[in-house]
Scaffold this motif. Structure first.
Motif, PDB file in Angstrom:
ATOM      1  N   ASN A  40      -2.179  13.806   4.363  1.00 48.63           N
ATOM      2  CA  ASN A  40      -1.671  13.217   3.212  1.00 48.63           C
ATOM      3  C   ASN A  40      -0.223  13.565   2.789  1.00 48.63           C
ATOM      4  O   ASN A  40       0.235  14.047   1.684  1.00 48.63           O
ATOM      5  N   ASN A  48      -7.783   1.518  12.799  1.00 50.35           N
ATOM      6  CA  ASN A  48      -8.378   2.291  11.863  1.00 50.35           C
ATOM      7  C   ASN A  48      -8.033   3.669  11.752  1.00 50.35           C
ATOM      8  O   ASN A  48      -7.564   4.032  13.036  1.00 50.35           O
ATOM      9  N   ASN A  74      -4.126   0.135   4.407  1.00 53.16           N
ATOM     10  CA  ASN A  74      -5.412  -0.154   3.703  1.00 53.16           C
ATOM     11  C   ASN A  74      -6.152   1.297   3.628  1.00 53.16           C
ATOM     12  O   ASN A  74      -5.443   2.258   3.973  1.00 53.16           O
ATOM     13  N   LYS A  75      -7.224   1.146   2.666  1.00 48.99           N
ATOM     14  CA  LYS A  75      -7.873   2.303   2.726  1.00 48.99           C
ATOM     15  C   LYS A  75      -8.172   3.241   4.018  1.00 48.99           C
ATOM     16  O   LYS A  75      -7.985   4.323   4.050  1.00 48.99           O
ATOM     17  N   SER A  76      -8.956   2.436   4.773  1.00 49.85           N
ATOM     18  CA  SER A  76      -8.926   3.363   6.158  1.00 49.85           C
ATOM     19  C   SER A  76      -8.478   2.621   7.298  1.00 49.85           C
ATOM     20  O   SER A  76      -8.954   3.010   8.441  1.00 49.85           O
ATOM     21  N   SER A  77      -7.337   1.906   7.153  1.00 47.97           N
ATOM     22  CA  SER A  77      -6.928   1.235   8.364  1.00 47.97           C
ATOM     23  C   SER A  77      -5.353   0.903   8.049  1.00 47.97           C
ATOM     24  O   SER A  77      -4.993   1.145   6.917  1.00 47.97           O
ATOM     25  N   ARG A 104       1.496   6.611   4.390  1.00 44.96           N
ATOM     26  CA  ARG A 104       0.898   7.742   4.636  1.00 44.96           C
ATOM     27  C   ARG A 104       1.043   7.981   6.071  1.00 44.96           C
ATOM     28  O   ARG A 104       1.473   7.176   6.870  1.00 44.96           O
ATOM     29  N   GLY A 156       0.867  -1.188  -0.033  1.00 42.90           N
ATOM     30  CA  GLY A 156      -0.145  -0.091   0.064  1.00 42.90           C
ATOM     31  C   GLY A 156       0.903   1.188  -0.043  1.00 42.90           C
ATOM     32  O   GLY A 156       2.074   1.159  -0.083  1.00 42.90           O
ATOM     33  N   THR A 157       0.200   2.325  -0.152  1.00 41.88           N
ATOM     34  CA  THR A 157       1.061   3.705  -0.245  1.00 41.88           C
ATOM     35  C   THR A 157       1.192   4.021   1.362  1.00 41.88           C
ATOM     36  O   THR A 157       0.172   4.502   1.888  1.00 41.88           O
ATOM     37  N   SER A 212      -8.192   6.755   9.001  1.00 49.49           N
ATOM     38  CA  SER A 212      -8.787   7.178   7.317  1.00 49.49           C
ATOM     39  C   SER A 212      -7.559   7.848   6.976  1.00 49.49           C
ATOM     40  O   SER A 212      -6.602   8.791   7.674  1.00 49.49           O
ATOM     41  N   PRO A 213      -7.455   8.049   5.475  1.00 47.60           N
ATOM     42  CA  PRO A 213      -6.400   8.651   4.879  1.00 47.60           C
ATOM     43  C   PRO A 213      -6.417  10.232   5.228  1.00 47.60           C
ATOM     44  O   PRO A 213      -5.664  11.175   5.040  1.00 47.60           O
TER      45      PRO A 213
END
Ligand code: ADP
Length: 516
Positions: free
Chosen positions: A501, A494, A420-423, A383, A380-381, A496-497
Motif C-alpha cells: 500500500n 489480477n 481496479n479493486k483487485s486488478s 498503488r 483509480g488510485t 490485489s491491493p
C-alpha cells in the motif's frame, strides 16, 4: 349344432352362470362349426374387433384373418376337425373392422357332442399386439445394434448376451452364457477388471462405470473394448446383477497410440529445434559483437581523416543499425525458444507500475524519428502491484513500439492505465493502420504478420512473446482493431491491493488522472 353358451337351452340352468363368466373374460371366447363358421363369440369380440357379434355369426372365421395367415390357420384347423389333434395353440393376425392388424394368441380345442361327433372348435383369443410389438422391437434392437449388450449375474457371469457378439468376437451367445468373463480378459487387465468389479459392487447403484480392457475373441487374439456398466436393482434396492454395454475400440486405440507416438516425436523435434535455435543464436552473438567493435574502431580512425568521415559514417551507421536489428531478432528468437522449452518463470514482486510505464515510454519516445510522444491517462488510485518487472516491461514495450510503428504520420498513441479493486489494466491505443479482419485471429501466432505491413519492419514475434509473458502472470491480453482507424491492445492482470500500500511512494510524474 349345439351352442354351448346358449342360455335358452333346457339344460341351461348352470350355463347361465358360465355365460356371465364368459362375457366377463377379457379374452375373446369363440366357437366355430366344422366348416369354420363362427357359432359363438363373447362380448370381447366386439371390443377388440369392432364388429357386432350378430354381424359375423355364421360367417367363416378365415375371412377376418390377415390374408398372409389364412393358410397357416387352415393347417391348424384341419387336423383338429379330422380329429388328428385334440388342441392347437399359435399366434395369428386378425384385421379389425377399422382395418387395424391385431396379433392374437389362439388356444383352440376340438368340440364333440355327447355321442362323440365332432361339432367344431372352441377356444380363446388373447390380444398380444403390444407384447408382440415390444418383443419385435427388442429383437430388432438386439439383432441390429453394433454394440454388445450383456446382462451379468452378481458374480459377473453372463446371463444374457446380445446376438451382436458373433459379429464382434466370433463367439455365439451360448458360448458365453453361464461363463465368467474373467477367463476371457487379457492377463494384464484381470487385476484392474476385478478391482473395477468390486468398486461397482461397493458403490454401485446409479453410477455408471466406463472401462477399457482387452478381451480374447474366438480366433485367440485380443481386442480392445470399452464397456459401460450399470447395476440392476430390484424393487427393494437390492443388487440383482449388472448390465454392460460394450463396443470394440481397436481402431481408436491404434489412433491413440499413433497420436501419442507423433506427440512424443514432435516433442523431441521441438526440443531439438529449441536446442539448435539457442545454440546458433548464441553463436551469432559473438561475431556480431566483433563486427560492432570493428565498426566503432573504423569510425574512430576515419574521424582522423576529415574528408572521408561523412562517407564512412553513413555506412557505419547503416551497419550498426542492421547489427542492432539482428541482435534484437536473436533476442526474440531466443526468448521464443525459452518459452517453448518452458524455461521461463514469472517472478512477481511489488512494482511501481506508473514508474515502470513511464520509463518504458521514455525509452521508446527517445528513438522516435518524428518526435511523437505518448499520453498516459490514469484512472483509480495508483498503488504498487504484483508483477514480474522484466516480463511486464517487455510486454508493454512491445505494445507501445507497435503503436508507434503502425501509426506513422497519425495522432500520437495513448496509454490508459487503470487501477481496479483487485486488478490493473494497461490499454495501448493508437490511430494507425489497424489489423485487417482476416488477420485478427492469427496475430498472436509466432511469425504471423498482417497483409498490410509489407513496408513496415517486423518479425511477427513480439505479440506472441507478449501474450506468453502476460499468460505467465495468469493475465489476459485482448485487442480491438479497425483497419485504417486504429487498434487498442489491453492487458489485464489480477493483483490485489494487499500486495503493498505504498501509494505515497508512487510517483505519478504529472500524468493526468481521468475518468474514461
Ligand atoms: P511485428 O514485429 O511484425 O510488429 P508483432 O508480433 O508485434 O510483430 O505483431 C504481429 C502483427 O500484428 C504485426 O505484424 C501486425 O500485422 C499486427 N500488429 C500488431 N500491433 C499492431 C498495431 N498496433 N497496429 C496494427 N497492426 C498491429
Amino acid at each position: 349344432m349345439i351352442n354351448y353358451f346358449d342360455t335358452d337351452r333346457e339344460d341351461s340352468g348352470n350355463f347361465k352362470q358360465y355365460k356371465n363368466l364368459i362375457e366377463a373374460i377379457n379374452d375373446i371366447v369363440f366357437q366355430v362349426d366344422v366348416k369354420g363358421n363362427w357359432s359363438f363369440l363373447n362380448n370381447s369380440w366386439k371390443k377388440e374387433m369392432g364388429y357386432e357379434v350378430s354381424e359375423v355369426l355364421g360367417k367363416p372365421f378365415f375371412s377376418y384373418l390377415h390374408p398372409d395367415d389364412v393358410e397357416t390357420n387352415f393347417k391348424f384347423f384341419q387336423p383338429l376337425i379330422e380329429q388328428k389333434k385334440e388342441y392347437c395353440s399359435h399366434e395369428t393376425r386378425y384385421i379389425t373392422k377399422s382395418g387395424k392388424v391385431l396379433w392374437f394368441k389362439v388356444f383352440a380345442i376340438l368340440l364333440k357332442d355327447e355321442t362323440g361327433n365332432v361339432e367344431g372348435v372352441t377356444g380363446t383369443f388373447q390380444n398380444i399386439s403390444s407384447e408382440k410389438h415390444n418383443r419385435d422391437f427388442i429383437k430388432l434392437l438386439s439383432e441390429n445394434i453394433n454394440d454388445l449388450v450383456c446382462l451379468h449375474e452378481i458374480d459377473g457371469s453372463y446371463k444374457y448376451v446380445s446376438p451382436s457378439i458373433t459379429a464382434i468376437t466370433g463367439y455365439s451367445a451360448e458360448d458365453l452364457i453361464g461363463k465368467n468373463p474373467v477367463s476371457f480378459f487379457h492377463p494384464g487387465d484381470v487385476k484392474m477388471m476385478s478391482e473395477n468389479h468390486h468398486k461397482l459392487m461397493d458403490h454401485g447403484s446409479n453410477n455408471e462405470y466406463y472401462i477399457n480392457y482387452r478381451f480374447r475373441i474366438k480366433n485367440g487374439t485380443y481386442k480392445w473394448f470399452e464397456t459401460s456398466t450399470k447395476m440392476i436393482l430390484d424393487e427393494d434396492g437390492k443388487t440383482t446383477g449388472f448390465i454392460a454395454s460394450s463396443r470394440g475400440i481397436d481402431n481408436r486405440k491404434k489412433t491413440e497410440e499413433l497420436i501419442l507416438k507423433s506427440l512424443q516425436k514432435e516433442r523431441e523435434l521441438n526440443q531439438l529445434k529449441s536446442n539448435f535455435v539457442s545454440l546458433t543464436s548464441h553463436e551469432f552473438r559473438t561475431p556480431l559483437a566483433c563486427i560492432r567493435s570493428s565498426v566503432e574502431l573504423t569510425e574512430i580512425y576515419a574521424s582522423k581523416s576529415g574528408n572521408v568521415l561523412p562517407y564512412v559514417l553513413k555506412h557505419t551507421q547503416n551497419i550498426l543499425s542492421e547489427i542492432d536489428r539482428l541482435s534484437s531478432l536473436i533476442d526474440k528468437v531466443l526468448t521464443v525458444s525459452k518459452i517453448e522449452s518452458q524455461g521461463l518463470t514469472c517472478r512477481k514482486e511489488p512494482i511501481d507500475l506508473v514508474a515502470l510505464l513511464d520509463e518504458n515510454v521514455n525509452n521508446i519516445e527517445k528513438i522516435q524519428k518524428d518526435k511523437r510522444a505518448v499520453t498516459i491517462e490514469i484512472e483509480g488510485t495508483p498503488r504498487l502491484v504484483m508483477a514480474d518487472p522484466l516480463l511486464l516491461s517487455h510486454a508493454v514495450t512491445n505494445l507501445i513500439s507497435n503503436a508507434f510503428k503502425y501509426s506513422i504520420g497519425r495522432h500520437q498513441p495513448i496509454i490508459y492505465l487503470t487501477f481496479n479493486k483487485s486488478s490493473f489494466t494497461i490499454m495501448v491505443k493508437d490511430f494507425g493502420i489497424g489489423v485487417p479482419g482476416k488477420d485478427q485471429k492469427k496475430i498472436f501466432t509466432a511469425f504471423h504478420r498482417a497483409e498490410n505491413t509489407h513496408n513496415i519492419e517486423g518479425t511477427g514475434l513480439g505479440l506472441f512473446i507478449t501474450k506468453k509473458f502476460i499468460e505467465l502472470h495468469k493475465g489476459t491480453i485482448t485487442f480491438n482493431s479497425v483497419e485504417q482507424k486504429g487498434s487498442e491492445f489491453t492487458i489485464k492482470i489480477n493483483s490485489s491491493p494487499k500486495a503493498s500500500n505504498l501509494t505515497s511512494n508512487v510517483n505519478i510524474l504529472g500524468h493526468s488522472l481521468v475518468n474514461f
